[in-house]
Design a protein around this motif. Structure first.
Motif, PDB file in Angstrom:
ATOM      1  N   TYR A  35       0.895  -1.224   0.041  1.00  0.00           N
ATOM      2  CA  TYR A  35       0.097  -0.097  -0.091  1.00  0.00           C
ATOM      3  C   TYR A  35       0.823   1.148  -0.151  1.00  0.00           C
ATOM      4  CZ  TYR A  35      -4.439  -2.412   0.601  1.00  0.00           C
ATOM      5  OH  TYR A  35      -5.880  -2.937   0.696  1.00  0.00           O
ATOM      6  N   ASN A  36       2.130   1.100   0.388  1.00  0.00           N
ATOM      7  CA  ASN A  36       2.952   2.322   0.285  1.00  0.00           C
ATOM      8  C   ASN A  36       3.683   2.564  -0.854  1.00  0.00           C
ATOM      9  OD1 ASN A  36       2.448   2.317   3.250  1.00  0.00           O
ATOM     10  ND2 ASN A  36       4.180   1.025   3.800  1.00  0.00           N
ATOM     11  N   ASP A  37       3.326   1.801  -2.179  1.00  0.00           N
ATOM     12  CA  ASP A  37       3.921   1.956  -3.144  1.00  0.00           C
ATOM     13  C   ASP A  37       3.143   2.853  -4.073  1.00  0.00           C
ATOM     14  OD1 ASP A  37       5.328   1.902  -5.762  1.00  0.00           O
ATOM     15  OD2 ASP A  37       5.534  -0.497  -5.590  1.00  0.00           O
ATOM     16  N   TYR A  38       3.422   3.933  -4.306  1.00  0.00           N
ATOM     17  CA  TYR A  38       2.454   4.798  -5.245  1.00  0.00           C
ATOM     18  C   TYR A  38       3.030   5.045  -6.642  1.00  0.00           C
ATOM     19  CZ  TYR A  38       1.591   5.899  -0.386  1.00  0.00           C
ATOM     20  OH  TYR A  38       1.133   5.811   1.109  1.00  0.00           O
ATOM     21  N   ARG A  39       3.746   4.164  -7.336  1.00  0.00           N
ATOM     22  CA  ARG A  39       4.201   4.420  -8.555  1.00  0.00           C
ATOM     23  C   ARG A  39       3.165   4.216  -9.658  1.00  0.00           C
ATOM     24  NH1 ARG A  39       9.323   0.582  -8.446  1.00  0.00           N
ATOM     25  NH2 ARG A  39       7.808  -0.776  -7.199  1.00  0.00           N
ATOM     26  N   LYS A  40       3.206   4.925 -10.527  1.00  0.00           N
ATOM     27  CA  LYS A  40       2.132   4.655 -11.642  1.00  0.00           C
ATOM     28  C   LYS A  40       2.617   3.420 -12.525  1.00  0.00           C
ATOM     29  CE  LYS A  40       1.394   9.625 -12.327  1.00  0.00           C
ATOM     30  NZ  LYS A  40       1.472  10.710 -13.185  1.00  0.00           N
ATOM     31  N   ILE A  41       1.366   2.889 -13.022  1.00  0.00           N
ATOM     32  CA  ILE A  41       1.482   1.564 -13.714  1.00  0.00           C
ATOM     33  C   ILE A  41       0.277   1.579 -15.056  1.00  0.00           C
ATOM     34  CG2 ILE A  41       2.323   0.220 -12.086  1.00  0.00           C
ATOM     35  CD1 ILE A  41      -0.515  -1.120 -11.782  1.00  0.00           C
ATOM     36  N   LYS A  42       0.697   0.987 -15.963  1.00  0.00           N
ATOM     37  CA  LYS A  42      -0.211   0.902 -17.127  1.00  0.00           C
ATOM     38  C   LYS A  42      -1.125  -0.175 -17.178  1.00  0.00           C
ATOM     39  CE  LYS A  42       2.511   1.563 -20.618  1.00  0.00           C
ATOM     40  NZ  LYS A  42       2.975   1.671 -22.175  1.00  0.00           N
ATOM     41  N   SER A  43      -2.320   0.032 -17.359  1.00  0.00           N
ATOM     42  CA  SER A  43      -3.178  -1.281 -17.425  1.00  0.00           C
ATOM     43  C   SER A  43      -3.969  -1.140 -18.495  1.00  0.00           C
ATOM     44  CB  SER A  43      -4.086  -1.077 -16.250  1.00  0.00           C
ATOM     45  OG  SER A  43      -5.229  -1.947 -16.399  1.00  0.00           O
ATOM     46  N   GLN A  44      -4.253  -2.348 -19.253  1.00  0.00           N
ATOM     47  CA  GLN A  44      -5.053  -2.501 -20.450  1.00  0.00           C
ATOM     48  C   GLN A  44      -6.581  -3.085 -20.189  1.00  0.00           C
ATOM     49  OE1 GLN A  44      -3.241  -5.163 -23.395  1.00  0.00           O
ATOM     50  NE2 GLN A  44      -4.090  -4.010 -25.176  1.00  0.00           N
ATOM     51  N   ASN A  45      -7.363  -2.286 -20.645  1.00  0.00           N
ATOM     52  CA  ASN A  45      -8.777  -2.654 -20.529  1.00  0.00           C
ATOM     53  C   ASN A  45      -9.356  -3.655 -21.381  1.00  0.00           C
ATOM     54  OD1 ASN A  45      -9.163  -1.060 -22.642  1.00  0.00           O
ATOM     55  ND2 ASN A  45     -10.214   0.694 -21.330  1.00  0.00           N
ATOM     56  N   ARG A  46     -10.510  -3.955 -21.532  1.00  0.00           N
ATOM     57  CA  ARG A  46     -11.053  -4.782 -22.582  1.00  0.00           C
ATOM     58  C   ARG A  46     -11.145  -4.442 -23.986  1.00  0.00           C
ATOM     59  NH1 ARG A  46     -14.380  -9.729 -22.215  1.00  0.00           N
ATOM     60  NH2 ARG A  46     -13.956 -10.984 -20.002  1.00  0.00           N
ATOM     61  N   ASN A  47     -11.361  -3.024 -24.150  1.00  0.00           N
ATOM     62  CA  ASN A  47     -11.262  -2.547 -25.455  1.00  0.00           C
ATOM     63  C   ASN A  47      -9.843  -2.364 -26.050  1.00  0.00           C
ATOM     64  OD1 ASN A  47     -13.950  -2.187 -25.228  1.00  0.00           O
ATOM     65  ND2 ASN A  47     -13.814  -0.022 -24.224  1.00  0.00           N
ATOM     66  N   GLY A  48      -8.948  -2.735 -25.315  1.00  0.00           N
ATOM     67  CA  GLY A  48      -7.394  -2.668 -25.854  1.00  0.00           C
ATOM     68  C   GLY A  48      -6.831  -1.152 -25.519  1.00  0.00           C
ATOM     69  N   GLU A  49      -7.610  -0.339 -24.632  1.00  0.00           N
ATOM     70  CA  GLU A  49      -7.008   0.943 -24.309  1.00  0.00           C
ATOM     71  C   GLU A  49      -6.254   0.826 -23.078  1.00  0.00           C
ATOM     72  OE1 GLU A  49     -10.522   3.329 -24.136  1.00  0.00           O
ATOM     73  OE2 GLU A  49     -10.885   3.208 -26.421  1.00  0.00           O
ATOM     74  N   PHE A  50      -5.333   1.730 -23.079  1.00  0.00           N
ATOM     75  CA  PHE A  50      -4.316   1.770 -21.832  1.00  0.00           C
ATOM     76  C   PHE A  50      -4.791   2.990 -20.710  1.00  0.00           C
ATOM     77  CE2 PHE A  50      -1.548  -0.064 -24.982  1.00  0.00           C
ATOM     78  CZ  PHE A  50      -1.215  -1.123 -24.227  1.00  0.00           C
ATOM     79  N   GLU A  51      -4.791   2.490 -19.599  1.00  0.00           N
ATOM     80  CA  GLU A  51      -5.252   3.433 -18.307  1.00  0.00           C
ATOM     81  C   GLU A  51      -4.218   3.575 -17.406  1.00  0.00           C
ATOM     82  OE1 GLU A  51      -8.690   1.615 -16.878  1.00  0.00           O
ATOM     83  OE2 GLU A  51     -10.082   2.193 -18.391  1.00  0.00           O
ATOM     84  N   VAL A  52      -4.100   4.451 -16.825  1.00  0.00           N
ATOM     85  CA  VAL A  52      -3.209   4.740 -15.795  1.00  0.00           C
ATOM     86  C   VAL A  52      -3.626   4.396 -14.323  1.00  0.00           C
ATOM     87  CG1 VAL A  52      -1.626   6.601 -14.606  1.00  0.00           C
ATOM     88  CG2 VAL A  52      -2.164   6.542 -16.957  1.00  0.00           C
TER      89      VAL A  52
END
Length: 305
Positions: A124-141
């Motif tokens: 929970y103390n790790d606040y780094r950003k990551i990329k996530s891919q949704n069902r439509n193939g779009e990337f989210e932060v």
């Protein structure tokens, strides 16, 4: 075959570890290009190299349900079933965030409730950003702490149904877990203490001794003294000055008093034309004393004679 689980693998939650992934998604992973080219013949040591190459997390995407590399490596770890020490090292790795998330995902699928809370809550103390891919193939932060929170509280993650976890409160009552102390509590305590110190410095220090508190009650035997004007105001009403105050003339009276010269001349003409004024004037002019009236009467007789 390449898709079978290792022989000496232990059953997890009473089933084959690969069965934790649904059959439709599992068959799509077996048919994917990444599984055939990159995941063939991987061991527990080689999985680390592939995990370091990850660029995003996600489940399946697109209309034909394509699996992401993150999901393929998760299924490969369920197939080869690495030791617990390797998974703990994955979670403690601070240099590569996607390696840490892969180890957290595997721990959530295979570990007990105590192990999940023990090893995942520090993330929970790790606040780094990551990329996530949704069902439509779009990337989210996203952030690492958001991903961990969904692992511990959501029912489905990366299109995989997560096993049920016991509530933390139940484990604390059973003394299997210690109470969780958030890293933000120390900062909040420091902020509150600094605010209290600032308020104490702003307010004047008024410390009331017990003797002064006793003196505050009225003593009927003692004669009353007028309080000093420095600390209290005298309760006696103010005496009114005997000299009468001059009232300022009202504006209405000033209006009636101050008249223009034209208006004054009109009033005089009006008075001269009034019949009462003529009568009084005649009466004043013709009214004579009795002696003068007798003289005038004698003169009139002489004239007649």
């Amino acid at each position: 075959m390449a898709n079978r689980t290792v022989k000496d693998a232990n059953s997890i939650h009473g089933t084959n570890p690969q069965y934790l992934v649904e059959k439709i998604i599992r068959t799509r992973i077996y048919e994917s290009k990444y599984w055939k080219e990159e995941c063939f013949g991987l061991t527990a040591e080689l999985v680390v190299d592939k995990a370091m190459e990850l660029k995003f997390v996600g489940g399946v995407y697109g209309g034909n349900i394509k699996p992401t590399p993150f999901l393929c490596l998760t299924l490969k770890m369920l197939q080869i079933q690495p030791e617990k020490d390797i998974i703990v090292e994955f979670i403690k790795n601070e240099d590569f965030k996607y390696v840490r998330l892969l180890g957290a995902m595997y721990m959530r699928l295979t570990g007990t409730s105590v192990d999940c809370y023990k090893y995942l809550e520090p993330l929970y103390n790790d606040y780094r950003k990551i990329k996530s891919q949704n069902r439509n193939g779009e990337f989210e932060v996203m952030h690492v702490d958001e991903f961990i929170d969904e692992l511990l509280h959501a029912e489905r993650m990366c299109d995989i149904i997560l096993p049920r976890l016991q509530k933390r409160q139940v484990l604390e009552e059973a003394e299997l877990l210690d109470t969780r102390i958030s890293a933000l509590e120390e900062d909040l305590d420091e902020v509150e203490s600094s605010d209290e110190e600032d308020e104490e410095e702003e307010k004047p220090e008024r410390i009331q001794t017990p003797e002064a508190h006793r003196r505050s009650y009225r003593d009927n035997d003692r004669p009353r003294r007028s309080p000093s004007p420095r600390y209290r105001r005298s309760r006696t009403p103010r005496r009114r000055s005997r000299s009468p105050k001059r009232r300022s003339p009202s504006p209405r009276r000033d209006r009636h008093r101050s008249k223009s010269p034209r208006r004054r001349s009109r009033d005089r003409r009006h008075r001269s034309k009034s019949p009462g004024h003529h009568r009084s004037h005649r009466h004043r002019s013709h009214s004579k004393s009795p002696e003068s009236s007798k003289k005038s009467h004698k003169k009139s007789r002489r004239g007649n004679d």
